[in-house]
Design an enzyme around this catalytic site. Structure first.
Site, PDB file in Angstrom:
ATOM      1  N   LYS A 151      63.220  -6.916 -31.577  1.00  0.00           N
ATOM      2  CA  LYS A 151      63.973  -7.939 -30.860  1.00  0.00           C
ATOM      3  C   LYS A 151      64.139  -9.128 -31.799  1.00  0.00           C
ATOM      4  O   LYS A 151      63.146  -9.673 -32.302  1.00  0.00           O
ATOM      5  CB  LYS A 151      63.248  -8.356 -29.587  1.00  0.00           C
ATOM      6  N   LYS A 153      65.296 -12.906 -32.510  1.00  0.00           N
ATOM      7  CA  LYS A 153      65.606 -14.213 -31.943  1.00  0.00           C
ATOM      8  C   LYS A 153      66.701 -14.885 -32.772  1.00  0.00           C
ATOM      9  O   LYS A 153      66.542 -15.093 -33.986  1.00  0.00           O
ATOM     10  CB  LYS A 153      64.351 -15.100 -31.928  1.00  0.00           C
ATOM     11  N   ASP A 178      68.313 -11.654 -28.910  1.00  0.00           N
ATOM     12  CA  ASP A 178      68.112 -12.654 -27.864  1.00  0.00           C
ATOM     13  C   ASP A 178      68.572 -14.007 -28.390  1.00  0.00           C
ATOM     14  O   ASP A 178      67.983 -14.565 -29.303  1.00  0.00           O
ATOM     15  CB  ASP A 178      66.637 -12.721 -27.461  1.00  0.00           C
ATOM     16  N   GLU A 204      70.947 -10.429 -25.366  1.00  0.00           N
ATOM     17  CA  GLU A 204      70.303 -11.076 -24.218  1.00  0.00           C
ATOM     18  C   GLU A 204      70.709 -12.549 -24.143  1.00  0.00           C
ATOM     19  O   GLU A 204      70.598 -13.284 -25.128  1.00  0.00           O
ATOM     20  CB  GLU A 204      68.791 -10.951 -24.378  1.00  0.00           C
ATOM     21  N   ASP A 227      68.879 -13.134 -18.741  1.00  0.00           N
ATOM     22  CA  ASP A 227      67.474 -13.555 -18.740  1.00  0.00           C
ATOM     23  C   ASP A 227      67.342 -14.857 -17.968  1.00  0.00           C
ATOM     24  O   ASP A 227      66.982 -14.869 -16.790  1.00  0.00           O
ATOM     25  CB  ASP A 227      66.947 -13.698 -20.166  1.00  0.00           C
ATOM     26  N   LYS A 249      61.079 -10.727 -15.566  1.00  0.00           N
ATOM     27  CA  LYS A 249      59.830 -11.308 -16.080  1.00  0.00           C
ATOM     28  C   LYS A 249      59.022 -11.804 -14.894  1.00  0.00           C
ATOM     29  O   LYS A 249      59.548 -12.478 -14.008  1.00  0.00           O
ATOM     30  CB  LYS A 249      60.106 -12.472 -17.025  1.00  0.00           C
ATOM     31  N   CYS A 277      58.713 -10.663 -21.148  1.00  0.00           N
ATOM     32  CA  CYS A 277      57.501 -11.455 -20.959  1.00  0.00           C
ATOM     33  C   CYS A 277      57.659 -12.805 -21.625  1.00  0.00           C
ATOM     34  O   CYS A 277      58.526 -13.020 -22.465  1.00  0.00           O
ATOM     35  CB  CYS A 277      56.291 -10.734 -21.565  1.00  0.00           C
ATOM     36  N   ASP A 299      60.008  -5.299 -23.425  1.00  0.00           N
ATOM     37  CA  ASP A 299      59.547  -6.285 -24.410  1.00  0.00           C
ATOM     38  C   ASP A 299      58.272  -6.914 -23.873  1.00  0.00           C
ATOM     39  O   ASP A 299      58.294  -7.973 -23.249  1.00  0.00           O
ATOM     40  CB  ASP A 299      60.623  -7.337 -24.661  1.00  0.00           C
ATOM     41  N   ASP A 301      55.441  -7.580 -25.857  1.00  0.00           N
ATOM     42  CA  ASP A 301      54.727  -7.681 -27.128  1.00  0.00           C
ATOM     43  C   ASP A 301      53.873  -8.931 -27.237  1.00  0.00           C
ATOM     44  O   ASP A 301      53.343  -9.213 -28.314  1.00  0.00           O
ATOM     45  CB  ASP A 301      55.717  -7.628 -28.291  1.00  0.00           C
TER      46      ASP A 301
END
Length: 330
Positions: A151, A153, A178, A204, A227, A249, A277, A299, A301
């Site tokens: 993923k 960022k 994301d 995302e 999200d 989440k 998360c 996700d 992690d």
């Protein structure tokens, strides 16, 4: 904190815990070096369950405000009553998950049994690459190229070199992106075909939640996931025509109880499922592993980003993140 010594009464204890991160973690809204969480313990008749939440400034939450919400709960609160007493958010999440743990321990069963779910197994989880310079993001990607799902960022107007660098560093990994609300409609429209070219499997929250009407009618060559725009079932009606996937989440839904209901409602409306998360410990991830069974993307992690974790932490291996042992939760 609430204390009540009567038989059958519930005691609620809230503590603050800090977990050091293995390295600086950066998204489009800022950086951090530690995860500050609240741990909630609920005790009835000598049996204790616990849960964790991460108050999130993006949703106007602080450690103090979440503690105050929990302190206002009645000593006889049930999981069903909790759904009406607190809004979706971090406070309700920690208490809800603690009550699930308490119920399971009191019944001598696992939470998945109480919830009527199939026995869970491991799920492949994304590993998150922090926002940085293209050179440093390529190095992160190379270091984690063995992982099947990365993923990335992003969330700035200058993200193409970053994404190109990550793909070069991890040519075989599945990549999801994301943006954390960091792009404008124009930036996203410009990047979208390149996301497809670079094999990105999902993007995302490309636009701010308050501006995501711009997604209506816009081409989505790569599936788009909500999200910050999706918290609980009440969010679903405003997502139509904008998103293909929803990110569930626990800190947004306000716990496992609402998350399970959102999961079924989102599936019924044709959305793909992504279980995500905040940055927290294994205790925060454990209930979410139950949600992640069969999800399009997972996700969870958080513990992989920490320098330290809870006792009896979740197992992460080539099969993914494994369900918790009873010694941790559930």
């Amino acid at each position: 904190m609430q204390k009540d010594e009567r038989a059958g009464a519930l005691s609620i204890e809230v503590t603050r815990d800090t977990f050091r991160l293995a390295q600086v973690f950066t998204i489009s809204r800022g950086s951090r070096t530690e995860a500050k969480v609240l741990t909630v313990k609920v005790t009835r008749d000598g049996v204790t369950g616990w849960g964790e939440c991460v108050p999130y400034a993006r949703y106007d939450e602080t450690l103090e405000s979440v503690e105050a919400e929990i302190a206002g709960l009645p000593a006889d609160v049930s999981r069903a009553a909790l759904q009406e007493l607190l809004p979706a958010g971090a406070a309700r999440n920690a208490v809800d998950c603690a009550l699930w743990d308490l119920e399971a321990k009191a019944a001598g069963k696992r939470v998945w049994e109480l919830a009527g779910l199939p026995q869970p197994g491991p799920e492949i989880t994304a590993y998150t690459l922090s926002l940085d310079t293209p050179e440093k993001m390529r190095a992160q990607a190379e270091k984690n190229a063995f992982r099947p799902l990365l993923k990335v960022k992003l969330g700035t107007p200058d993200d193409m070199p970053r994404l190109e660098a990550v793909r070069a560093g991890a040519p075989d990994a599945t990549i999801i992106v994301d943006a954390n609300e960091g792009w404008t409609a124009e930036v996203y429209a410009d990047l979208a075909p390149h996301l497809l070219r670079l094999g990105v499997a999902m993007v995302e929250q490309p636009l701010p939640a308050g501006d995501d009407d711009a997604l209506i009618g816009m081409e989505r060559p790569v599936p788009v996931c909500a999200d910050e725009s999706c918290h609980d079932r009440a969010s679903l009606p405003v997502l139509r025509g904008k998103y293909d996937i929803v990110n569930i989440k626990l800190d947004k839904t306000g716990g496992l109880t609402e998350a399970l209901l959102l999961l079924e409602a989102a599936k019924a409306e044709g959305y793909g499922i992504f279980v995500g998360c905040m940055v927290g410990s294994s205790l925060a991830m454990a209930p979410a592993v139950l949600l992640a069974q069969g999800a399009a993307f997972t996700d969870l992690d958080g513990p992989l980003l920490l320098a330290e974790d809870r006792p009896a932490p979740l197992l992460y291996d080539a099969a993914g993140v494994h369900p918790s042992e009873p010694a941790l939760w559930g």
